[in-house]
Design a protein around this motif. Structure first.
Motif, PDB file in Angstrom:
ATOM      1  N   ASP A   1       0.827  -1.214   0.000  1.00 51.79           N
ATOM      2  CA  ASP A   1       0.000   0.000   0.000  1.00 51.79           C
ATOM      3  C   ASP A   1       0.857   1.258   0.000  1.00 51.79           C
ATOM      4  O   ASP A   1       0.463   2.292  -0.537  1.00 51.79           O
ATOM      5  N   PHE A   2       2.033   1.155   0.599  1.00 48.72           N
ATOM      6  CA  PHE A   2       2.828   2.339   0.923  1.00 48.72           C
ATOM      7  C   PHE A   2       4.300   2.005   0.702  1.00 48.72           C
ATOM      8  O   PHE A   2       4.906   1.277   1.490  1.00 48.72           O
TER       9      PHE A   2
ATOM     10  N   LEU B   1      -1.399   1.139  -4.742  1.00 52.33           N
ATOM     11  CA  LEU B   1      -0.019   1.450  -4.348  1.00 52.33           C
ATOM     12  C   LEU B   1       0.205   2.964  -4.322  1.00 52.33           C
ATOM     13  O   LEU B   1      -0.165   3.672  -5.251  1.00 52.33           O
ATOM     14  N   ARG B   2       0.832   3.438  -3.252  1.00 50.47           N
ATOM     15  CA  ARG B   2       1.158   4.853  -3.119  1.00 50.47           C
ATOM     16  C   ARG B   2       2.635   5.013  -2.772  1.00 50.47           C
ATOM     17  O   ARG B   2       3.227   4.164  -2.122  1.00 50.47           O
ATOM     18  N   VAL B   3       3.207   6.127  -3.207  1.00 50.96           N
ATOM     19  CA  VAL B   3       4.593   6.436  -2.877  1.00 50.96           C
ATOM     20  C   VAL B   3       4.657   6.966  -1.450  1.00 50.96           C
ATOM     21  O   VAL B   3       4.036   7.978  -1.128  1.00 50.96           O
ATOM     22  N   GLY B   4       5.413   6.276  -0.629  1.00 50.40           N
ATOM     23  CA  GLY B   4       5.563   6.706   0.758  1.00 50.40           C
ATOM     24  C   GLY B   4       6.694   7.702   0.944  1.00 50.40           C
ATOM     25  O   GLY B   4       6.861   8.270   2.013  1.00 50.40           O
TER      26      GLY B   4
ATOM     27  N   THR C   1      -1.623  10.043   3.155  1.00 51.68           N
ATOM     28  CA  THR C   1      -1.870   9.318   1.911  1.00 51.68           C
ATOM     29  C   THR C   1      -3.228   8.640   1.931  1.00 51.68           C
ATOM     30  O   THR C   1      -4.000   8.718   0.976  1.00 51.68           O
ATOM     31  N   ARG C   2      -3.557   8.002   3.028  1.00 54.26           N
ATOM     32  CA  ARG C   2      -4.826   7.271   3.117  1.00 54.26           C
ATOM     33  C   ARG C   2      -6.012   8.211   3.231  1.00 54.26           C
ATOM     34  O   ARG C   2      -7.139   7.827   2.951  1.00 54.26           O
TER      35      ARG C   2
ATOM     36  N   ILE D   1      -4.545  12.688   0.485  1.00 55.78           N
ATOM     37  CA  ILE D   1      -3.480  13.610   0.084  1.00 55.78           C
ATOM     38  C   ILE D   1      -2.345  12.755  -0.470  1.00 55.78           C
ATOM     39  O   ILE D   1      -1.371  12.464   0.209  1.00 55.78           O
ATOM     40  N   ALA D   2      -2.508  12.317  -1.690  1.00 60.92           N
ATOM     41  CA  ALA D   2      -1.577  11.349  -2.264  1.00 60.92           C
ATOM     42  C   ALA D   2      -0.218  11.966  -2.514  1.00 60.92           C
ATOM     43  O   ALA D   2      -0.098  13.146  -2.846  1.00 60.92           O
ATOM     44  N   LEU D   3       0.821  11.154  -2.344  1.00 66.04           N
ATOM     45  CA  LEU D   3       2.181  11.610  -2.579  1.00 66.04           C
ATOM     46  C   LEU D   3       2.656  11.284  -3.976  1.00 66.04           C
ATOM     47  O   LEU D   3       3.819  11.461  -4.313  1.00 66.04           O
TER      48      LEU D   3
END
Length: 256
Positions: free
Chosen positions: A143-144, A175-178, A249-250, A253-255
């Protein structure tokens, strides 16, 4: 709901496995955590299990199609799917059976996803980015995604971000960029100072405020006392920032 966090890098020696280990140990203070070792070096497994040998590993889990029964308990809240030096051969084995590249990632992704639901957090120690299919698998269950970056060419970050985008499009839209966690930097060497400034200039939104210290504290970690030691105190700003970035992110406010 399970949250899977992966730690990856484009170069060895960036502290990737140590960071994954610290996240797994400290999160297990309050949450049920699965440590997933997909790196052929198996350092994550060695740090978690010490000298305890395991008879069955992630390779056996993939070959039998049963991941849950190969997970090893470490403490009440911390579990590990042990690594295997032969894990990089699993995609080749599937190729021989007639699977295509995308099918390999999907099959292994689905097997791992089936085992995630019993845990609050999954911490993935990713393989080398050169192990293409397996690296994609590690991101496809994530996810991160966090990248550890030590003094090196910033252009390698672009390769990592491109890989993230590919996996988002093909296998894992969640999938998000952490972000980029800077590691092993010091304020003495000119090259370290240059790269530290350069990565912040090029990727200001991705770079974490906290930096993983180049400290002897992390050379020999005693897992029995880690949660009450100076090591935990030194790592706390990184853990706190990870939680804050994850929440942002969740919450939309996506990175990326």
């Amino acid at each position: 709901m399970t949250i899977a966090i992966s730690i990856s890098s484009t170069i060895g020696g960036s502290g990737k496995t140590t960071v994954a280990y610290m996240f797994a140990q400290l999160l297990s203070t309050n949450y049920k955590v699965l440590a997933l070792d997909l790196c052929g070096q198996c350092n994550f497994t060695e740090m978690l299990l010490h000298d305890n040998t395991v008879n069955e590993t992630v390779c056996d889990a993939f070959e039998t199609g049963d991941v849950a029964s190969h997970i090893v308990p470490i403490t009440k809240n911390l579990y590990v799917l042990p690594g295997d030096m032969w894990v990089n051969a699993i995609p080749t084995h599937l190729y021989i059976q007639g699977f295509k590249t995308t099918q390999i990632v999907v099959v292994l992704r689905d097997l791992l996803n089936c085992a995630k639901n019993d845990y609050d957090f999954v911490v993935v120690d990713c393989p080398s980015i050169c192990a293409d299919e397996l690296f994609n698998v590690s991101l496809s269950v994530t996810d991160f995604a966090i990248m550890t970056y030590s003094s090196n060419k910033p252009q390698l970050i672009k390769s990592w971000l491109n890989k993230i985008k590919y996996v988002q499009d093909e296998f894992n839209p969640e999938l998000r960029v952490g972000g980029i966690l800077r590691t092993r930097f010091n304020d003495i060497e000119a090259l370290h100072i240059f790269y530290n400034q350069e990565v912040c200039r090029l990727y200001p939104d991705y770079c974490w405020n906290s930096v993983f210290p180049n400290s002897p504290l992390f050379a020999n970690i005693d897992s029995h006392f880690i949660q009450k030691s100076q090591v935990a105190t030194a790592f706390k700003p990184i853990l706190d920032e990870m939680i804050l970035r994850l929440l942002k992110t969740r919450n939309g406010i996506a990175l990326w």
